[in-house]
Design a protein around this motif. Structure first.
Motif, PDB file in Angstrom:
ATOM      1  N   TYR A   1     -25.195  14.117 -17.618  1.00 22.32           N
ATOM      2  CA  TYR A   1     -27.004  13.951 -18.363  1.00 22.32           C
ATOM      3  C   TYR A   1     -27.280  14.702 -19.449  1.00 22.32           C
ATOM      4  O   TYR A   1     -26.271  15.767 -19.644  1.00 22.32           O
ATOM      5  N   PRO A   2     -28.023  14.572 -20.390  1.00 21.12           N
ATOM      6  CA  PRO A   2     -28.847  13.199 -20.391  1.00 21.12           C
ATOM      7  C   PRO A   2     -28.319  11.918 -20.441  1.00 21.12           C
ATOM      8  O   PRO A   2     -26.570  12.624 -20.406  1.00 21.12           O
ATOM      9  N   SER A   3     -28.442  10.997 -19.939  1.00 25.65           N
ATOM     10  CA  SER A   3     -27.611   9.572 -20.193  1.00 25.65           C
ATOM     11  C   SER A   3     -27.555   9.055 -21.776  1.00 25.65           C
ATOM     12  O   SER A   3     -26.743   8.343 -22.037  1.00 25.65           O
ATOM     13  N   MET A   4     -28.226  10.174 -22.825  1.00 25.66           N
ATOM     14  CA  MET A   4     -27.636  10.012 -23.914  1.00 25.66           C
ATOM     15  C   MET A   4     -27.517  10.915 -25.196  1.00 25.66           C
ATOM     16  O   MET A   4     -27.974  11.958 -24.543  1.00 25.66           O
TER      17      MET A   4
ATOM     18  N   PHE B   1     -11.448   7.449 -20.790  1.00 24.18           N
ATOM     19  CA  PHE B   1     -11.974   6.432 -21.147  1.00 24.18           C
ATOM     20  C   PHE B   1     -12.235   5.165 -20.802  1.00 24.18           C
ATOM     21  O   PHE B   1     -11.142   3.955 -22.303  1.00 24.18           O
ATOM     22  N   LEU B   2     -12.749   4.006 -20.071  1.00 20.21           N
ATOM     23  CA  LEU B   2     -12.846   2.996 -19.875  1.00 20.21           C
ATOM     24  C   LEU B   2     -14.304   1.914 -20.051  1.00 20.21           C
ATOM     25  O   LEU B   2     -14.267   1.200 -21.487  1.00 20.21           O
ATOM     26  N   ALA B   3     -15.304   2.920 -20.797  1.00 20.69           N
ATOM     27  CA  ALA B   3     -16.469   1.926 -20.609  1.00 20.69           C
ATOM     28  C   ALA B   3     -18.200   2.755 -20.302  1.00 20.69           C
ATOM     29  O   ALA B   3     -17.164   4.099 -19.421  1.00 20.69           O
ATOM     30  N   ALA B   4     -19.038   2.850 -20.662  1.00 17.04           N
ATOM     31  CA  ALA B   4     -19.897   3.467 -19.890  1.00 17.04           C
ATOM     32  C   ALA B   4     -21.383   3.044 -20.311  1.00 17.04           C
ATOM     33  O   ALA B   4     -21.243   2.116 -20.706  1.00 17.04           O
ATOM     34  N   ILE B   5     -22.646   3.223 -19.694  1.00 19.35           N
ATOM     35  CA  ILE B   5     -23.988   2.770 -19.284  1.00 19.35           C
ATOM     36  C   ILE B   5     -24.941   3.436 -19.202  1.00 19.35           C
ATOM     37  O   ILE B   5     -25.178   4.719 -18.501  1.00 19.35           O
ATOM     38  N   ASN B   6     -25.869   3.858 -20.410  1.00 23.10           N
ATOM     39  CA  ASN B   6     -26.757   4.764 -20.531  1.00 23.10           C
ATOM     40  C   ASN B   6     -27.905   4.256 -19.276  1.00 23.10           C
ATOM     41  O   ASN B   6     -27.811   3.572 -18.472  1.00 23.10           O
ATOM     42  N   TRP B   7     -28.967   4.999 -18.929  1.00 21.61           N
ATOM     43  CA  TRP B   7     -29.830   5.185 -18.007  1.00 21.61           C
ATOM     44  C   TRP B   7     -30.601   3.780 -17.119  1.00 21.61           C
ATOM     45  O   TRP B   7     -30.522   3.706 -16.024  1.00 21.61           O
ATOM     46  N   SER B   8     -31.066   2.723 -18.439  1.00 23.99           N
ATOM     47  CA  SER B   8     -31.876   1.788 -18.815  1.00 23.99           C
ATOM     48  C   SER B   8     -30.907   0.962 -18.340  1.00 23.99           C
ATOM     49  O   SER B   8     -30.825  -0.861 -17.763  1.00 23.99           O
ATOM     50  N   GLY B   9     -29.533   0.672 -18.540  1.00 23.65           N
ATOM     51  CA  GLY B   9     -28.988  -0.452 -18.799  1.00 23.65           C
ATOM     52  C   GLY B   9     -28.208  -1.148 -20.037  1.00 23.65           C
ATOM     53  O   GLY B   9     -28.389  -2.050 -19.814  1.00 23.65           O
TER      54      GLY B   9
END
Length: 125
Positions: free
Chosen positions: A100-103, A47-55
């Motif tokens: 999904y979902p983003s959080m 794993f490197l990085a992740a971002i939620n739906w809104s950024g």
């Protein structure tokens, strides 16, 4: 259903930069969290990085914190990974993935639902 296509990989000298793109198809792209992973030969997917739906929420692995930046443009169905100060140990196939979902933000590869085909990044010393 989400299809992901990565691009932007290549050969770069140590200290250089690359920007990877992950373009998604599917009307619900903005509902998904997106993560970036990499896998070097003989090693596990990392794993490197992740971002939620809104950024508005991002998370980075310690090894890339301060060097890599994840961002997204939902209007363009695209997530980016800006990689600076690249090192030879960053050499790997880089993948984007959707969850999904983003959080909450997910850190493990088996928590993601869809994957791209990967793009090779090679950093020469």
């Amino acid at each position: 259903q989400v299809q992901l296509v990565e691009s932007g990989g290549g050969l770069v000298q140590a200290g250089g930069s690359l920007r990877l793109s992950c373009v998604a198809s599917g009307r619900t792209f903005s509902s998904y969290a997106i993560g970036w992973f990499r896998q070097a030969p003989g090693k596990e997917r990392e794993f490197l990085a992740a971002i939620n739906w809104s950024g508005g929420i991002t998370y980075y692995e310690d090894s890339v914190k301060g060097r890599f930046t994840i961002s997204r443009d939902n209007a363009e169905n695209t997530v980016y990974l800006q990689m600076n100060s690249l090192k030879p140990e960053d050499t790997a196939v880089y993948y984007c993935a959707a969850a999904y979902p983003s959080m909450p933000i997910r850190l493990k590869y088996d928590q993601y639902d869809y994957w791209g085909q990967g793009t090779q990044v090679t950093v020469s010393s």
